[in-house]
Write a protein that holds these residues in place. Structure first.
Motif, PDB file in Angstrom:
ATOM      1  N   LEU A 285       4.408  16.047   4.227  1.00 53.56           N
ATOM      2  CA  LEU A 285       5.122  14.776   4.122  1.00 53.56           C
ATOM      3  C   LEU A 285       4.082  13.680   4.358  1.00 53.56           C
ATOM      4  N   CYS A 286       3.970  12.766   3.412  1.00 56.24           N
ATOM      5  CA  CYS A 286       3.006  11.668   3.516  1.00 56.24           C
ATOM      6  C   CYS A 286       3.819  10.416   3.851  1.00 56.24           C
ATOM      7  N   GLU A 287       3.769  10.017   5.100  1.00 52.91           N
ATOM      8  CA  GLU A 287       4.550   8.856   5.556  1.00 52.91           C
ATOM      9  C   GLU A 287       3.642   7.633   5.534  1.00 52.91           C
ATOM     10  N   HIS A 288       3.944   6.689   4.635  1.00 54.50           N
ATOM     11  CA  HIS A 288       3.048   5.561   4.424  1.00 54.50           C
ATOM     12  C   HIS A 288       3.480   4.289   5.152  1.00 54.50           C
ATOM     13  N   ARG A 289       4.663   4.279   5.751  1.00 47.46           N
ATOM     14  CA  ARG A 289       5.124   3.096   6.473  1.00 47.46           C
ATOM     15  C   ARG A 289       4.850   3.229   7.973  1.00 47.46           C
ATOM     16  N   ASN A 290       4.680   2.086   8.631  1.00 49.27           N
ATOM     17  CA  ASN A 290       4.480   2.079  10.084  1.00 49.27           C
ATOM     18  C   ASN A 290       5.729   2.522  10.847  1.00 49.27           C
ATOM     19  N   HIS A 291       6.877   2.124  10.343  1.00 54.15           N
ATOM     20  CA  HIS A 291       8.139   2.451  11.017  1.00 54.15           C
ATOM     21  C   HIS A 291       9.119   2.932   9.967  1.00 54.15           C
ATOM     22  N   ALA A 292       9.454   4.188  10.002  1.00 55.57           N
ATOM     23  CA  ALA A 292      10.378   4.734   9.001  1.00 55.57           C
ATOM     24  C   ALA A 292      11.405   5.617   9.680  1.00 55.57           C
ATOM     25  N   PHE A 293      12.566   5.727   9.057  1.00 58.90           N
ATOM     26  CA  PHE A 293      13.561   6.687   9.511  1.00 58.90           C
ATOM     27  C   PHE A 293      13.249   8.046   8.899  1.00 58.90           C
TER      28      PHE A 293
ATOM     29  N   PRO B 259       0.820  -1.228   0.000  1.00 58.28           N
ATOM     30  CA  PRO B 259       0.000   0.000   0.000  1.00 58.28           C
ATOM     31  C   PRO B 259       0.850   1.272   0.000  1.00 58.28           C
ATOM     32  N   ALA B 260       1.984   1.236   0.701  1.00 57.68           N
ATOM     33  CA  ALA B 260       2.847   2.425   0.743  1.00 57.68           C
ATOM     34  C   ALA B 260       3.356   2.785  -0.652  1.00 57.68           C
ATOM     35  N   HIS B 261       3.747   1.772  -1.441  1.00 52.84           N
ATOM     36  CA  HIS B 261       4.216   2.042  -2.806  1.00 52.84           C
ATOM     37  C   HIS B 261       3.089   2.655  -3.655  1.00 52.84           C
TER      38      HIS B 261
END
Lengths: 142, 142, 142
Positions: free
Chosen positions: C122-130, C91-93
């Protein structure tokens, strides 16, 4: 001094789906190597195919793009009125608008300054298409 | 030498839906004719209207865009919390993000270098809107 | 004379969702103040986070973006084959492709020439990101 490069060319013909074409685009613009800093535009001249940047490693990502866009933009929706060019035509226009006709890519030290996992996708939304026309325009300092 | 042109203007007022505005945009920037090569940006200053390039011939394509975006981004979704500005407001923000606020168009020999079927759409997502503010910025060589 | 500015930096780390980062981006490029007219690109080097311009005032708009994109691009769709990196990955991709990796913003009198309600998400689509890597490229006249 800012210099300009503009080249129009035809991509290979691809079947419906999402295809990694980074290498094919780069091959058409070897002059990119002369730009120290700049911005490149990759533009597609069509309304039923599009361009995006996405994951360049696992080919199942591209398969999942095709599956999801088909689910999100179905063929033969009851509200379509533009149906004379085939079931794949109106969805192709909608998908093209969602993904876009233009990629803007920063240029640094003679190459596309993109993330390690970013590649250029040609998104072919028609069942039967010819090779798509692309224009690459680069401005920058050499 | 690279030259710059930047003009801000107001488009005519359009009803909710998708509208072909290529001619209206071109009329505002006759100076485009002086650029031999370049890139033009058409930018909309709003978060509930957007711009896209798509099919410029059959008006039912624009009708189908309105139908499909209404299906894909419904009004009154149970999860919306931003509801104070009307049922059409939150969907308008989402549609604007999906389509985008900026068109980048290559310029060649004094005109937009686009495909034969590509036209500029104003995508008006609100029920009642005033004329939308647009900035066209062109850089290139004359 | 056209001048160029290009800076790559890392944004703060944000949780999954949509976040207003206009101030954080502007802080990284104080040199923008020297450009009288130009175009700025804000580019994200990732395929599971994206950028968009949207409403900068009411934080519930950003919450509704997260809710709607989760509904429109669900996790664990039966047709996904790229599942090895977690339910949030594919889904993030897709979300990243829908929203895009590049913002183009006109520049005038040393600042982003945007509407009163437009801010950079900023649209952060991952649960855990740097922290995500961003490149800002500006070309224009000083």
């Amino acid at each position: 001094m800012t210099e300009w490069l503009q080249k129009t060319f035809t991509l290979s013909r691809y079947r419906r789906g999402f295809h990694l074409v980074t290498g094919e685009v780069e091959q058409q613009v070897p002059e990119l190597g002369d730009f120290k800093v700049g911005i490149a535009q990759v533009f597609i001249h069509h309304t039923s195919a599009s361009l995006t940047l996405n994951e360049n490693a696992d080919p199942t990502v591209r398969d999942d793009f095709e599956s999801h866009f088909n689910a999100m933009v179905p063929e033969d929706a009851p509200y379509y009125r533009h149906t004379s060019e085939g079931s794949d035509d109106m969805p192709a226009h909608l998908k093209a608008a969602l993904l876009g006709s233009s990629l803007m890519i920063p240029v640094s030290d003679g190459r596309f300054l993109v993330g390690a996992w970013q590649g250029i996708y040609l998104c072919e939304h028609r069942n039967h298409a010819f090779g798509r026309t692309i224009t690459v325009t680069v401005s920058g300092q050499k």
